[in-house]
Scaffold this motif. Structure first.
Motif, short mmCIF file in Angstrom:
data_model
loop_
_atom_site.label_atom_id
_atom_site.label_comp_id
_atom_site.label_asym_id
_atom_site.label_seq_id
_atom_site.Cartn_x
_atom_site.Cartn_y
_atom_site.Cartn_z
N GLN A 1 -3.36 10.39 -2.20
CA GLN A 1 -3.91 9.20 -2.84
C GLN A 1 -3.31 7.95 -2.22
O GLN A 1 -2.17 7.94 -1.77
CB GLN A 1 -3.55 9.21 -4.32
N ARG A 2 -4.11 6.89 -2.26
CA ARG A 2 -3.68 5.62 -1.70
C ARG A 2 -3.71 4.59 -2.83
O ARG A 2 -4.68 4.51 -3.59
CB ARG A 2 -4.68 5.25 -0.60
N PHE A 3 -2.63 3.83 -3.00
CA PHE A 3 -2.56 2.79 -4.03
C PHE A 3 -2.33 1.45 -3.34
O PHE A 3 -1.51 1.36 -2.44
CB PHE A 3 -1.40 3.06 -4.99
N ARG A 4 -3.08 0.44 -3.79
CA ARG A 4 -2.88 -0.87 -3.16
C ARG A 4 -2.78 -1.95 -4.22
O ARG A 4 -3.49 -1.92 -5.23
CB ARG A 4 -4.04 -1.18 -2.21
N MET A 5 -1.86 -2.91 -4.02
CA MET A 5 -1.64 -3.98 -5.00
C MET A 5 -1.30 -5.26 -4.29
O MET A 5 -0.75 -5.25 -3.18
CB MET A 5 -0.46 -3.63 -5.88
N LEU B 1 6.58 -6.27 -7.10
CA LEU B 1 5.43 -5.54 -6.56
C LEU B 1 5.77 -4.07 -6.32
O LEU B 1 5.00 -3.18 -6.66
CB LEU B 1 4.95 -6.19 -5.25
N LEU B 2 6.95 -3.84 -5.76
CA LEU B 2 7.35 -2.47 -5.43
C LEU B 2 7.44 -1.62 -6.70
O LEU B 2 7.01 -0.47 -6.73
CB LEU B 2 8.68 -2.49 -4.69
N ARG B 3 7.98 -2.20 -7.78
CA ARG B 3 8.07 -1.47 -9.05
C ARG B 3 6.68 -1.13 -9.58
O ARG B 3 6.43 0.00 -9.99
CB ARG B 3 8.84 -2.31 -10.09
N GLN B 4 5.77 -2.11 -9.55
CA GLN B 4 4.42 -1.88 -10.08
C GLN B 4 3.67 -0.85 -9.23
O GLN B 4 2.98 0.02 -9.75
CB GLN B 4 3.63 -3.20 -10.11
N LEU B 5 3.84 -0.97 -7.92
CA LEU B 5 3.13 -0.08 -7.00
C LEU B 5 3.58 1.36 -7.16
O LEU B 5 2.77 2.29 -7.26
CB LEU B 5 3.37 -0.56 -5.56
N THR B 6 4.91 1.57 -7.22
CA THR B 6 5.41 2.94 -7.34
C THR B 6 5.08 3.49 -8.73
O THR B 6 4.75 4.66 -8.86
CB THR B 6 6.94 3.02 -7.08
N ALA B 7 5.12 2.63 -9.76
CA ALA B 7 4.78 3.09 -11.12
C ALA B 7 3.33 3.57 -11.17
O ALA B 7 3.03 4.59 -11.80
CB ALA B 7 5.01 1.96 -12.13
N ALA B 8 2.43 2.86 -10.46
CA ALA B 8 1.02 3.26 -10.44
C ALA B 8 0.87 4.67 -9.87
O ALA B 8 -0.04 5.41 -10.24
CB ALA B 8 0.21 2.27 -9.62
N THR C 1 0.87 -1.17 0.00
CA THR C 1 0.00 0.00 0.00
C THR C 1 0.90 1.22 0.00
O THR C 1 1.80 1.32 0.84
CB THR C 1 -0.90 0.03 1.25
N LEU C 2 0.67 2.09 -0.97
CA LEU C 2 1.48 3.31 -1.07
C LEU C 2 0.60 4.50 -0.72
O LEU C 2 -0.52 4.60 -1.22
CB LEU C 2 2.04 3.43 -2.48
N TYR C 3 1.09 5.34 0.15
CA TYR C 3 0.36 6.55 0.53
C TYR C 3 1.12 7.74 -0.01
O TYR C 3 2.24 8.01 0.42
CB TYR C 3 0.24 6.65 2.05
#
Ligand SMILES: [Zn+2]
Length: 397
Positions: free
Chosen positions: A106-110, A126-133, A98-100
């Motif tokens: 905004q909050r992103f979750r994967m 996962l970290l690459r996809q999450l930060t890219a989002a 979960t990226l805040y």
């Protein structure tokens, strides 16, 4: 005779005391929310003058802000946090993150389901996809909290002992140091139940309590203990592992090698096992709860009994720690009264309220967000920042 060392020592002692007082003030503002200097003085026991001087310093360094909107009664609050942080939850066979983004609110979750052991490679994917989002790179984050479903040595940043069996791909790595080396940002490692406790204590059911016990009951049973305003780990790092509290020496064998641990009565597996002889045995805890709500007598009975075991475990903890506020979260707590009736029954027959007047056992508030938010709380603390209140965008609901 006065040696040269003494003034140096005295200065150092004074600085340490000042640091402790600054920490007390920041913690008080976090616990109280926006508050007057008088409130902070009452909460910390520091004089009004000392609080005022610390608040001025904290204002200059951008840690706190003043709210002048309500006229003469000025409130002190923690300054908004900038940038972005992430909590990565490492499960034995999955990774979720979960990226805040405080900048974008905004909050992103994967989630990445591996279907086999998950390790460093899955974490990086996962970290690459999450930060890219979020339009970022991992190195842009202010920090990362790594959560594990296992006891950890938070200081050394490593997984403790037997739990490594469930994380085979991490067996030769210290996850926090390894990830920090990969992405070049601060990384902290913590047990998931401790993070849930931290979040509930900062913004949820435990807010404002100096001592607090948080239980997370789902596939496993985790406990996090806040004592005098900080996570209590004990010398072994295992404090709060209430799932392995022994309740019945003739009970079922547990993976830890003991018999009759709370896990053996109240984990999802134990609950499903108790109902395995049913004509149509339920397949998940969620199904058990749904059936109980529809009036299924066996499911109701099992949840009531689980509540009684939990109540007994809580009674034991309260007798040792004197904790007055306990929050119960996780999928099991969705059962509501079906669980709490059994739990309060235990509390009654064990005469706990007479020993611990004012005892409160409440449902946790942050739901499935607790671990991810706990990562934020731990990171902000690590970075010397804080959030007085949880903004709506940070919550799932
Ligand atoms: Zn056990």
């Amino acid at each position: 005779m006065v040696t040269e060392d003494q003034p140096v020592k005295a200065r150092r002692a004074k600085r340490v005391t000042r640091d402790i007082h600054v920490r007390l003030v920041v913690e008080a503002i976090r616990a109280l929310g926006p508050s007057s200097q008088a409130d902070i003085s009452r909460k910390t026991g520091l004089s009004r003058a000392a609080v005022n001087s610390i608040v001025q310093d904290l204002r200059e360094t951008g840690v706190v802000e003043m709210d002048w909107t309500n006229g003469r009664e000025t409130k002190v609050m923690l300054a908004p946090v900038h940038g972005a942080v992430a909590t990565i939850e490492l499960e034995p066979e999955a990774v979720s993150g979960t990226l805040y983004s405080f900048a974008g609110q905004q909050r992103f979750r994967m989630r990445l389901d591996q279907g086999g052991p998950a390790g460093p490679e899955e974490l990086m994917t996962l970290l690459r996809q999450l930060t890219a989002a979020a339009g970022l790179e991992a190195g842009d984050l202010s920090g990362i909290a790594l959560s594990l479903q296992a006891p950890v040595d938070a200081q050394a940043g490593v997984i403790l002992g037997p739990a490594l069996r469930r994380y085979p791909l991490w067996k030769d790595l210290a996850p926090a140091a390894w990830l920090a080396g990969q992405v070049g940002v601060p990384v902290i490692l913590e047990n998931d139940a401790n993070l849930a406790a931290l979040a509930e204590w900062a913004w949820g059911a435990g807010r404002g309590a100096s001592d607090f016990l948080s239980l997370t009951c789902a596939t496993g049973i985790g406990g996090g203990l806040v004592v005098a305003g900080a996570i209590y780990r004990g010398a072994t790092g295992l404090a709060g592992e209430i799932g392995h509290m022994i309740l019945d020496q003739s009970g079922p064998l547990c993976s830890c090698g003991s018999r009759g641990c709370l896990m053996g009565f109240a984990s999802e597996r134990a609950i499903l096992l108790a109902l395995a002889d049913d004509e149509l045995p339920p397949q998940s805890l969620t199904e058990v709860i749904a059936r109980a709500r529809d009036g299924d007598a066996a499911c109701r009975r099992v949840l009531f009994e689980v509540g009684r075991y939990l109540g007994r475990a809580i009674a034991n903890v309260v007798r040792v720690t004197g904790t007055r506020l306990i929050a119960v979260g996780g999928a099991l707590s969705e059962a509501g009264d079906l669980l709490f009736n059994g739990l309060l029954h235990s509390v009654d027959i064990l005469n706990l309220k007479a020993i611990a007047p004012g005892l409160e056992i409440v449902p946790a508030r942050l739901g499935e967000d607790a671990v991810a938010l706990g990562g934020v709380a731990a990171l902000l603390d690590h970075l010397g920042q804080g959030l007085s209140a949880l903004p709506a965008w940070m919550e799932h609901r």
